[in-house]
Design a protein around this motif. Structure first.
Motif, PDB file in Angstrom:
ATOM      1  N   ARG A  93       4.959   8.040  -6.272  1.00  0.00           N
ATOM      2  CA  ARG A  93       4.698   9.140  -5.305  1.00  0.00           C
ATOM      3  C   ARG A  93       3.751   9.822  -5.718  1.00  0.00           C
ATOM      4  O   ARG A  93       2.910  10.579  -4.774  1.00  0.00           O
ATOM      5  CB  ARG A  93       6.111   9.778  -5.511  1.00  0.00           C
ATOM      6  N   ASP A  94       3.513  10.410  -6.985  1.00  0.00           N
ATOM      7  CA  ASP A  94       2.439  11.544  -7.443  1.00  0.00           C
ATOM      8  C   ASP A  94       1.176  10.729  -7.019  1.00  0.00           C
ATOM      9  O   ASP A  94       0.362  11.347  -6.498  1.00  0.00           O
ATOM     10  CB  ASP A  94       2.741  11.956  -8.748  1.00  0.00           C
ATOM     11  N   LEU A  95       1.111   9.700  -7.592  1.00  0.00           N
ATOM     12  CA  LEU A  95      -0.328   8.972  -7.415  1.00  0.00           C
ATOM     13  C   LEU A  95      -0.653   8.824  -6.008  1.00  0.00           C
ATOM     14  O   LEU A  95      -2.143   8.925  -5.586  1.00  0.00           O
ATOM     15  CB  LEU A  95      -0.507   7.655  -8.415  1.00  0.00           C
ATOM     16  N   SER A  96       0.158   8.378  -5.274  1.00  0.00           N
ATOM     17  CA  SER A  96      -0.114   8.289  -3.663  1.00  0.00           C
ATOM     18  C   SER A  96      -0.659   9.594  -3.054  1.00  0.00           C
ATOM     19  O   SER A  96      -1.298   9.366  -1.886  1.00  0.00           O
ATOM     20  CB  SER A  96       1.268   7.626  -3.025  1.00  0.00           C
ATOM     21  N   GLN A  97      -0.276  10.792  -3.592  1.00  0.00           N
ATOM     22  CA  GLN A  97      -0.802  11.871  -2.913  1.00  0.00           C
ATOM     23  C   GLN A  97      -2.390  12.117  -3.148  1.00  0.00           C
ATOM     24  O   GLN A  97      -3.276  12.786  -2.427  1.00  0.00           O
ATOM     25  CB  GLN A  97      -0.146  13.280  -3.522  1.00  0.00           C
ATOM     26  N   TYR A  98      -2.928  11.326  -4.217  1.00  0.00           N
ATOM     27  CA  TYR A  98      -4.283  11.669  -4.634  1.00  0.00           C
ATOM     28  C   TYR A  98      -5.103  10.227  -4.523  1.00  0.00           C
ATOM     29  O   TYR A  98      -6.553  10.458  -4.442  1.00  0.00           O
ATOM     30  CB  TYR A  98      -4.617  12.034  -6.180  1.00  0.00           C
ATOM     31  N   MET A  99      -4.685   9.344  -4.197  1.00  0.00           N
ATOM     32  CA  MET A  99      -5.193   8.020  -4.054  1.00  0.00           C
ATOM     33  C   MET A  99      -4.468   7.061  -3.135  1.00  0.00           C
ATOM     34  O   MET A  99      -3.296   7.384  -3.056  1.00  0.00           O
ATOM     35  CB  MET A  99      -5.715   7.315  -5.302  1.00  0.00           C
ATOM     36  N   THR A 100      -5.090   6.026  -2.638  1.00  0.00           N
ATOM     37  CA  THR A 100      -4.346   4.985  -1.866  1.00  0.00           C
ATOM     38  C   THR A 100      -3.878   3.775  -3.027  1.00  0.00           C
ATOM     39  O   THR A 100      -5.233   3.157  -3.513  1.00  0.00           O
ATOM     40  CB  THR A 100      -5.170   4.364  -0.866  1.00  0.00           C
ATOM     41  N   LEU A 101      -2.935   3.687  -3.180  1.00  0.00           N
ATOM     42  CA  LEU A 101      -2.512   2.469  -4.126  1.00  0.00           C
ATOM     43  C   LEU A 101      -2.256   1.254  -3.316  1.00  0.00           C
ATOM     44  O   LEU A 101      -1.614   1.137  -2.327  1.00  0.00           O
ATOM     45  CB  LEU A 101      -1.046   2.775  -4.978  1.00  0.00           C
ATOM     46  N   GLU A 102      -3.045   0.085  -3.805  1.00  0.00           N
ATOM     47  CA  GLU A 102      -3.327  -1.044  -3.063  1.00  0.00           C
ATOM     48  C   GLU A 102      -2.569  -2.315  -3.981  1.00  0.00           C
ATOM     49  O   GLU A 102      -2.415  -2.182  -4.957  1.00  0.00           O
ATOM     50  CB  GLU A 102      -4.750  -1.301  -2.755  1.00  0.00           C
ATOM     51  N   PRO A 103      -2.181  -3.241  -3.061  1.00  0.00           N
ATOM     52  CA  PRO A 103      -1.553  -4.202  -3.652  1.00  0.00           C
ATOM     53  C   PRO A 103      -2.429  -4.957  -4.867  1.00  0.00           C
ATOM     54  O   PRO A 103      -3.649  -5.128  -4.647  1.00  0.00           O
ATOM     55  CB  PRO A 103      -1.331  -5.451  -2.725  1.00  0.00           C
TER      56      PRO A 103
ATOM     57  N   GLU B 141       0.865  -1.287  -0.207  1.00  0.00           N
ATOM     58  CA  GLU B 141       0.069  -0.052  -0.150  1.00  0.00           C
ATOM     59  C   GLU B 141       0.991   1.063  -0.047  1.00  0.00           C
ATOM     60  O   GLU B 141       1.817   1.426   0.779  1.00  0.00           O
ATOM     61  CB  GLU B 141      -1.138   0.124   1.320  1.00  0.00           C
ATOM     62  N   ALA B 142       0.320   2.168  -0.743  1.00  0.00           N
ATOM     63  CA  ALA B 142       1.317   3.458  -0.793  1.00  0.00           C
ATOM     64  C   ALA B 142       0.318   4.625  -0.928  1.00  0.00           C
ATOM     65  O   ALA B 142      -0.878   4.708  -1.504  1.00  0.00           O
ATOM     66  CB  ALA B 142       2.094   3.625  -2.318  1.00  0.00           C
ATOM     67  N   ALA B 143       0.201   5.601   0.196  1.00  0.00           N
ATOM     68  CA  ALA B 143      -0.488   6.718   0.452  1.00  0.00           C
ATOM     69  C   ALA B 143       0.165   7.700   0.912  1.00  0.00           C
ATOM     70  O   ALA B 143       1.049   7.617   1.949  1.00  0.00           O
ATOM     71  CB  ALA B 143      -1.742   6.244   1.374  1.00  0.00           C
ATOM     72  N   ASN B 144       0.155   9.001   0.445  1.00  0.00           N
ATOM     73  CA  ASN B 144       0.637  10.349   0.795  1.00  0.00           C
ATOM     74  C   ASN B 144       2.314   9.877   0.929  1.00  0.00           C
ATOM     75  O   ASN B 144       2.675  10.416   2.048  1.00  0.00           O
ATOM     76  CB  ASN B 144       0.032  10.655   2.167  1.00  0.00           C
ATOM     77  N   LEU B 145       3.176   9.417   0.006  1.00  0.00           N
ATOM     78  CA  LEU B 145       4.298   8.995   0.215  1.00  0.00           C
ATOM     79  C   LEU B 145       5.153  10.510   0.386  1.00  0.00           C
ATOM     80  O   LEU B 145       4.850  11.237  -0.486  1.00  0.00           O
ATOM     81  CB  LEU B 145       5.004   8.259  -0.770  1.00  0.00           C
ATOM     82  N   GLY B 146       5.818  10.636   1.454  1.00  0.00           N
ATOM     83  CA  GLY B 146       6.700  11.724   1.519  1.00  0.00           C
ATOM     84  C   GLY B 146       8.026  11.823   0.848  1.00  0.00           C
ATOM     85  O   GLY B 146       8.398  10.834   0.200  1.00  0.00           O
ATOM     86  N   PRO B 147       8.873  12.751   0.959  1.00  0.00           N
ATOM     87  CA  PRO B 147      10.303  12.826   0.441  1.00  0.00           C
ATOM     88  C   PRO B 147      11.343  11.725   0.774  1.00  0.00           C
ATOM     89  O   PRO B 147      12.142  11.386   0.075  1.00  0.00           O
ATOM     90  CB  PRO B 147      10.759  14.065   0.850  1.00  0.00           C
ATOM     91  N   ASP B 148      11.123  11.162   1.950  1.00  0.00           N
ATOM     92  CA  ASP B 148      12.027  10.289   2.504  1.00  0.00           C
ATOM     93  C   ASP B 148      11.727   8.847   2.142  1.00  0.00           C
ATOM     94  O   ASP B 148      12.404   7.905   2.349  1.00  0.00           O
ATOM     95  CB  ASP B 148      12.329  10.357   3.927  1.00  0.00           C
ATOM     96  N   ASP B 149      10.429   8.756   1.863  1.00  0.00           N
ATOM     97  CA  ASP B 149       9.902   7.209   1.410  1.00  0.00           C
ATOM     98  C   ASP B 149      10.403   6.959  -0.152  1.00  0.00           C
ATOM     99  O   ASP B 149      10.634   7.571  -0.840  1.00  0.00           O
ATOM    100  CB  ASP B 149       8.246   7.407   1.315  1.00  0.00           C
ATOM    101  N   ASP B 150      10.521   5.697  -0.150  1.00  0.00           N
ATOM    102  CA  ASP B 150      11.025   5.154  -1.077  1.00  0.00           C
ATOM    103  C   ASP B 150       9.938   4.571  -2.088  1.00  0.00           C
ATOM    104  O   ASP B 150       9.322   3.331  -1.813  1.00  0.00           O
ATOM    105  CB  ASP B 150      11.932   3.811  -1.064  1.00  0.00           C
ATOM    106  N   PRO B 151       9.482   5.180  -3.319  1.00  0.00           N
ATOM    107  CA  PRO B 151       8.250   4.788  -4.005  1.00  0.00           C
ATOM    108  C   PRO B 151       8.407   3.285  -4.614  1.00  0.00           C
ATOM    109  O   PRO B 151       7.565   2.440  -4.466  1.00  0.00           O
ATOM    110  CB  PRO B 151       8.028   5.640  -4.968  1.00  0.00           C
ATOM    111  N   LEU B 152       9.594   2.971  -4.823  1.00  0.00           N
ATOM    112  CA  LEU B 152       9.999   1.637  -5.625  1.00  0.00           C
ATOM    113  C   LEU B 152       9.777   0.460  -4.562  1.00  0.00           C
ATOM    114  O   LEU B 152       9.727  -0.630  -4.988  1.00  0.00           O
ATOM    115  CB  LEU B 152      11.406   1.558  -6.150  1.00  0.00           C
ATOM    116  N   ALA B 153       9.976   0.493  -3.243  1.00  0.00           N
ATOM    117  CA  ALA B 153       9.673  -0.408  -2.324  1.00  0.00           C
ATOM    118  C   ALA B 153       8.138  -0.769  -2.232  1.00  0.00           C
ATOM    119  O   ALA B 153       7.873  -2.054  -1.941  1.00  0.00           O
ATOM    120  CB  ALA B 153       9.786   0.305  -0.996  1.00  0.00           C
ATOM    121  N   HIS B 154       7.438  -0.227  -3.191  1.00  0.00           N
ATOM    122  CA  HIS B 154       5.715  -0.389  -3.113  1.00  0.00           C
ATOM    123  C   HIS B 154       5.566  -1.061  -4.521  1.00  0.00           C
ATOM    124  O   HIS B 154       4.470  -1.485  -4.664  1.00  0.00           O
ATOM    125  CB  HIS B 154       5.057   0.897  -2.920  1.00  0.00           C
ATOM    126  N   VAL B 155       6.708  -1.474  -5.215  1.00  0.00           N
ATOM    127  CA  VAL B 155       6.662  -2.140  -6.567  1.00  0.00           C
ATOM    128  C   VAL B 155       6.679  -3.675  -6.385  1.00  0.00           C
ATOM    129  O   VAL B 155       7.826  -3.859  -5.928  1.00  0.00           O
ATOM    130  CB  VAL B 155       7.236  -1.272  -7.493  1.00  0.00           C
TER     131      VAL B 155
END
Length: 283
Positions: free
Chosen positions: A226-236, A134-148
Protein backbone atom coordinates in the motif's frame (compact mmCIF):
# COMPACT_ATOMS: atom_id res chain seq x y z
CA UNK A 1 2.45 -24.03 -6.92
CA UNK A 2 6.18 -23.45 -6.82
CA UNK A 3 7.75 -21.77 -9.84
CA UNK A 4 11.42 -22.42 -10.60
CA UNK A 5 13.94 -21.50 -13.30
CA UNK A 6 16.29 -24.39 -14.10
CA UNK A 7 19.46 -24.45 -16.16
CA UNK A 8 22.69 -22.63 -16.94
CA UNK A 9 22.89 -18.84 -16.50
CA UNK A 10 21.08 -17.17 -19.37
CA UNK A 11 19.50 -20.44 -20.51
CA UNK A 12 17.08 -21.21 -17.68
CA UNK A 13 13.78 -22.91 -18.47
CA UNK A 14 10.54 -22.39 -16.50
CA UNK A 15 9.44 -25.28 -14.30
CA UNK A 16 6.47 -25.64 -11.98
CA UNK A 17 6.40 -27.93 -8.94
CA UNK A 18 3.09 -29.24 -7.61
CA UNK A 19 2.94 -31.77 -4.76
CA UNK A 20 6.58 -32.71 -5.27
CA UNK A 21 6.26 -33.29 -9.03
CA UNK A 22 7.96 -31.08 -11.60
CA UNK A 23 6.51 -30.02 -14.95
CA UNK A 24 8.09 -28.20 -17.89
CA UNK A 25 6.24 -24.89 -18.33
CA UNK A 26 8.14 -23.72 -21.42
CA UNK A 27 5.24 -24.62 -23.72
CA UNK A 28 3.07 -22.09 -21.88
CA UNK A 29 5.61 -19.31 -21.23
CA UNK A 30 9.23 -18.74 -22.25
CA UNK A 31 10.08 -17.45 -18.77
CA UNK A 32 8.60 -16.03 -15.57
CA UNK A 33 9.19 -12.44 -16.62
CA UNK A 34 7.15 -9.24 -16.64
CA UNK A 35 4.56 -10.53 -19.14
CA UNK A 36 3.84 -13.71 -17.18
CA UNK A 37 2.66 -12.58 -13.77
CA UNK A 38 -0.65 -10.85 -14.49
CA UNK A 39 -2.43 -13.91 -15.94
CA UNK A 40 0.26 -16.57 -16.18
CA UNK A 41 -0.15 -18.20 -12.75
CA UNK A 42 -3.85 -18.86 -13.37
CA UNK A 43 -3.14 -20.31 -16.83
CA UNK A 44 -0.34 -22.41 -15.38
CA UNK A 45 -2.61 -23.79 -12.65
CA UNK A 46 -5.21 -24.70 -15.27
CA UNK A 47 -2.60 -26.48 -17.37
CA UNK A 48 -1.37 -28.48 -14.37
CA UNK A 49 -4.94 -29.46 -13.46
CA UNK A 50 -5.62 -30.50 -17.04
CA UNK A 51 -2.47 -32.62 -17.14
CA UNK A 52 -1.25 -30.83 -20.27
CA UNK A 53 2.30 -30.06 -19.06
CA UNK A 54 5.04 -32.64 -19.60
CA UNK A 55 6.76 -34.03 -16.54
CA UNK A 56 10.42 -33.11 -16.09
CA UNK A 57 13.24 -33.58 -13.63
CA UNK A 58 15.48 -31.02 -11.96
CA UNK A 59 17.86 -33.45 -10.28
CA UNK A 60 21.48 -32.40 -10.61
CA UNK A 61 20.67 -29.21 -12.49
CA UNK A 62 21.46 -25.64 -11.49
CA UNK A 63 18.61 -23.67 -9.96
CA UNK A 64 18.56 -20.18 -11.41
CA UNK A 65 17.35 -16.96 -9.87
CA UNK A 66 13.62 -17.39 -9.26
CA UNK A 67 12.92 -14.27 -11.38
CA UNK A 68 14.65 -13.14 -14.57
CA UNK A 69 15.93 -9.62 -15.07
CA UNK A 70 13.32 -7.06 -16.00
CA UNK A 71 11.23 -6.11 -12.98
CA UNK A 72 12.01 -3.49 -10.36
CA UNK A 73 13.99 -4.67 -7.31
CA UNK A 74 12.63 -2.60 -4.43
CA UNK A 75 14.11 -3.00 -0.95
CA UNK A 76 12.89 -2.03 2.51
CA UNK A 77 15.37 -1.05 5.21
CA UNK A 78 15.20 -1.66 8.96
CA UNK A 79 11.83 -3.38 8.87
CA UNK A 80 12.54 -5.41 12.03
CA UNK A 81 12.83 -3.42 15.25
CA UNK A 82 15.70 -5.54 16.60
CA UNK A 83 17.70 -5.10 13.39
CA UNK A 84 17.16 -1.34 13.55
CA UNK A 85 18.46 -1.42 17.11
CA UNK A 86 21.59 -3.41 16.23
CA UNK A 87 22.18 -0.87 13.45
CA UNK A 88 22.02 1.96 16.00
CA UNK A 89 18.64 3.32 14.88
CA UNK A 90 15.07 3.58 16.07
CA UNK A 91 12.41 1.66 14.11
CA UNK A 92 11.31 3.82 11.17
CA UNK A 93 7.96 5.62 11.26
CA UNK A 94 7.59 5.12 7.49
CA UNK A 95 9.13 2.44 5.26
CA UNK A 96 12.71 3.14 4.16
CA UNK A 97 13.17 2.40 0.45
CA UNK A 98 16.26 1.69 -1.66
CA UNK A 99 16.88 -0.20 -4.91
CA UNK A 100 19.09 -2.97 -6.26
CA UNK A 101 20.30 -3.28 -9.84
CA UNK A 102 19.38 -6.14 -12.23
CA UNK A 103 22.96 -7.49 -12.19
CA UNK A 104 22.52 -8.48 -8.55
CA UNK A 105 20.17 -11.36 -9.43
CA UNK A 106 21.77 -14.80 -8.97
CA UNK A 107 20.79 -18.38 -8.35
CA UNK A 108 20.24 -19.43 -4.74
CA UNK A 109 23.31 -21.67 -4.70
CA UNK A 110 25.57 -19.71 -7.07
CA UNK A 111 29.06 -18.81 -5.88
CA UNK A 112 29.25 -15.19 -4.69
CA UNK A 113 32.21 -12.92 -5.38
CA UNK A 114 33.18 -10.59 -2.54
CA UNK A 115 33.86 -7.19 -4.19
CA UNK A 116 37.48 -6.29 -4.79
CA UNK A 117 38.84 -4.60 -1.64
CA UNK A 118 35.72 -5.33 0.42
CA UNK A 119 36.12 -5.99 4.13
CA UNK A 120 32.45 -5.64 5.09
CA UNK A 121 30.32 -7.95 2.96
CA UNK A 122 27.23 -8.92 4.97
CA UNK A 123 24.37 -11.42 4.66
CA UNK A 124 20.62 -10.65 5.06
CA UNK A 125 17.90 -13.29 4.90
CA UNK A 126 14.66 -11.73 3.61
CA UNK A 127 11.15 -12.49 2.45
CA UNK A 128 10.62 -11.36 -1.13
CA UNK A 129 7.19 -10.41 -2.49
CA UNK A 130 6.42 -10.80 -6.20
CA UNK A 131 3.82 -8.40 -7.62
CA UNK A 132 1.18 -9.98 -9.85
CA UNK A 133 -1.21 -7.10 -10.58
CA UNK A 134 -0.50 -3.42 -11.06
CA UNK A 135 -0.76 -1.40 -7.84
CA UNK A 136 -0.93 2.39 -7.89
CA UNK A 137 -2.33 4.78 -5.28
CA UNK A 138 -4.10 2.04 -3.35
CA UNK A 139 -6.81 3.43 -1.10
CA UNK A 140 -8.03 2.32 2.34
CA UNK A 141 -10.66 0.03 0.82
CA UNK A 142 -8.25 -1.68 -1.58
CA UNK A 143 -6.71 -5.04 -0.67
CA UNK A 144 -2.92 -4.82 -1.17
CA UNK A 145 -2.52 -8.60 -0.98
CA UNK A 146 -4.72 -8.97 -4.07
CA UNK A 147 -1.74 -7.54 -5.97
CA UNK A 148 0.70 -10.22 -4.72
CA UNK A 149 1.49 -13.19 -6.96
CA UNK A 150 3.90 -15.03 -4.67
CA UNK A 151 6.70 -15.13 -2.14
CA UNK A 152 10.39 -16.04 -2.39
CA UNK A 153 13.52 -16.46 -0.26
CA UNK A 154 16.20 -13.82 -0.85
CA UNK A 155 19.65 -12.88 0.41
CA UNK A 156 19.94 -9.08 0.25
CA UNK A 157 23.72 -9.00 0.38
CA UNK A 158 25.33 -5.71 1.44
CA UNK A 159 28.76 -4.14 1.36
CA UNK A 160 28.64 -1.94 4.46
CA UNK A 161 31.57 0.35 3.59
CA UNK A 162 29.90 1.23 0.29
CA UNK A 163 26.50 1.48 1.96
CA UNK A 164 27.41 3.61 4.97
CA UNK A 165 30.87 5.17 4.73
CA UNK A 166 30.93 5.94 1.00
CA UNK A 167 27.20 6.20 0.45
CA UNK A 168 26.62 9.90 0.03
CA UNK A 169 23.30 9.07 1.67
CA UNK A 170 22.41 6.40 -0.90
CA UNK A 171 22.20 2.87 0.50
CA UNK A 172 22.03 1.37 -2.98
CA UNK A 173 25.80 1.87 -3.36
CA UNK A 174 26.30 -1.02 -0.96
CA UNK A 175 23.58 -3.21 -2.43
CA UNK A 176 24.32 -3.37 -6.17
CA UNK A 177 27.44 -5.50 -6.56
CA UNK A 178 27.08 -8.24 -9.14
CA UNK A 179 25.48 -11.39 -7.68
CA UNK A 180 24.34 -9.61 -4.51
CA UNK A 181 20.78 -10.98 -4.71
CA UNK A 182 20.68 -14.78 -4.59
CA UNK A 183 16.97 -15.45 -5.17
CA UNK A 184 14.99 -18.66 -4.81
CA UNK A 185 14.95 -21.61 -5.12
CA UNK A 186 11.35 -20.90 -6.17
CA UNK A 187 8.44 -18.49 -6.02
CA UNK A 188 5.58 -19.96 -4.01
CA UNK A 189 2.05 -18.83 -4.81
CA UNK A 190 0.16 -17.22 -1.89
CA UNK A 191 -1.83 -20.37 -1.13
CA UNK A 192 1.42 -22.16 -0.25
CA UNK A 193 2.51 -20.03 2.73
CA UNK A 194 1.25 -17.66 5.44
CA UNK A 195 3.54 -14.71 4.81
CA UNK A 196 2.55 -13.09 8.10
CA UNK A 197 4.19 -15.82 10.19
CA UNK A 198 7.21 -17.35 8.48
CA UNK A 199 10.39 -18.33 10.29
CA UNK A 200 13.58 -16.87 8.75
CA UNK A 201 17.05 -18.24 9.55
CA UNK A 202 20.64 -17.87 8.40
CA UNK A 203 23.93 -19.59 9.18
CA UNK A 204 27.59 -18.84 8.40
CA UNK A 205 29.90 -21.86 8.27
CA UNK A 206 27.18 -23.83 10.09
CA UNK A 207 26.90 -21.35 12.97
CA UNK A 208 23.49 -19.74 13.58
CA UNK A 209 23.18 -16.05 12.80
CA UNK A 210 19.55 -14.98 12.27
CA UNK A 211 16.40 -16.61 13.64
CA UNK A 212 13.20 -14.60 13.55
CA UNK A 213 9.68 -14.45 12.12
CA UNK A 214 7.95 -12.24 9.61
CA UNK A 215 5.40 -11.59 12.36
CA UNK A 216 8.05 -9.25 13.84
CA UNK A 217 8.16 -6.95 10.81
CA UNK A 218 7.49 -3.29 11.58
CA UNK A 219 5.47 -2.97 8.35
CA UNK A 220 3.56 -5.99 7.05
CA UNK A 221 3.48 -7.08 3.42
CA UNK A 222 0.11 -5.36 3.02
CA UNK A 223 1.49 -2.18 4.61
CA UNK A 224 4.45 -2.15 2.24
CA UNK A 225 2.46 -2.73 -0.95
CA UNK A 226 0.00 0.00 0.00
CA UNK A 227 2.74 2.48 0.96
CA UNK A 228 4.92 1.86 -2.10
CA UNK A 229 1.91 2.28 -4.38
CA UNK A 230 1.63 5.89 -3.23
CA UNK A 231 5.05 6.74 -4.69
CA UNK A 232 5.43 4.40 -7.65
CA UNK A 233 3.42 2.09 -9.85
CA UNK A 234 4.13 -1.49 -8.89
CA UNK A 235 3.99 -3.70 -11.97
CA UNK A 236 3.68 -7.47 -12.48
CA UNK A 237 7.05 -9.11 -11.97
CA UNK A 238 8.38 -6.41 -9.62
CA UNK A 239 10.03 -7.71 -6.44
CA UNK A 240 9.81 -6.19 -2.96
CA UNK A 241 12.42 -7.29 -0.40
CA UNK A 242 10.79 -6.78 2.98
CA UNK A 243 13.82 -6.30 5.25
CA UNK A 244 16.04 -8.49 7.40
CA UNK A 245 15.91 -9.43 11.10
CA UNK A 246 18.72 -9.02 13.61
CA UNK A 247 21.85 -11.15 13.46
CA UNK A 248 23.95 -9.60 10.70
CA UNK A 249 27.65 -8.70 10.82
CA UNK A 250 26.79 -4.98 11.02
CA UNK A 251 25.73 -5.65 14.62
CA UNK A 252 29.40 -6.08 15.62
CA UNK A 253 28.62 -9.50 17.09
CA UNK A 254 29.89 -11.47 14.09
CA UNK A 255 32.72 -11.12 11.56
CA UNK A 256 32.02 -10.02 8.02
CA UNK A 257 32.24 -12.59 5.23
CA UNK A 258 35.61 -13.87 4.06
CA UNK A 259 36.65 -15.96 1.03
CA UNK A 260 35.76 -19.61 1.65
CA UNK A 261 32.84 -18.83 3.96
CA UNK A 262 29.57 -20.70 3.42
CA UNK A 263 26.27 -18.90 3.98
CA UNK A 264 23.00 -20.81 4.28
CA UNK A 265 19.56 -19.24 4.51
CA UNK A 266 16.07 -20.64 4.95
CA UNK A 267 12.46 -19.49 5.20
CA UNK A 268 9.81 -22.03 6.15
CA UNK A 269 7.87 -23.04 3.06
CA UNK A 270 10.20 -21.16 0.72
CA UNK A 271 13.21 -23.45 0.65
CA UNK A 272 16.89 -23.04 1.38
CA UNK A 273 19.98 -21.41 -0.15
CA UNK A 274 23.69 -22.20 0.13
CA UNK A 275 26.45 -19.97 -1.21
CA UNK A 276 30.24 -20.25 -1.11
CA UNK A 277 32.07 -16.91 -1.13
CA UNK A 278 35.19 -16.21 -3.19
CA UNK A 279 37.58 -13.29 -3.31
CA UNK A 280 37.12 -10.58 -5.91
CA UNK A 281 40.91 -10.22 -5.95
CA UNK A 282 40.97 -13.43 -8.04
CA UNK A 283 38.97 -11.78 -10.84
Amino acid sequence: MRLMRIGAPGAERPVVEVEGRHYDASGLTPDFGHDFWAEGPARLAEAVAAGSLPATTVDGERVGAALPRGGALICIGMNYAAHAAESGSEPPSRPIIFLKSPATLAGPDDEVTIPRGSTKTDWEVELGVVIGAEAANLGPDDDPLAHVAGYVLANDLSERTFQIELSGGQWSKGKCCKGFLPLGPYVATPDEVDAAALRLRSWVNGEPRQDSSTSDMVFSVADLVRDLSQYMTLEPGDLILTGTPEGVALSGRFPYLQPGDVVELEIDGLGRQRQIYRSGEQS
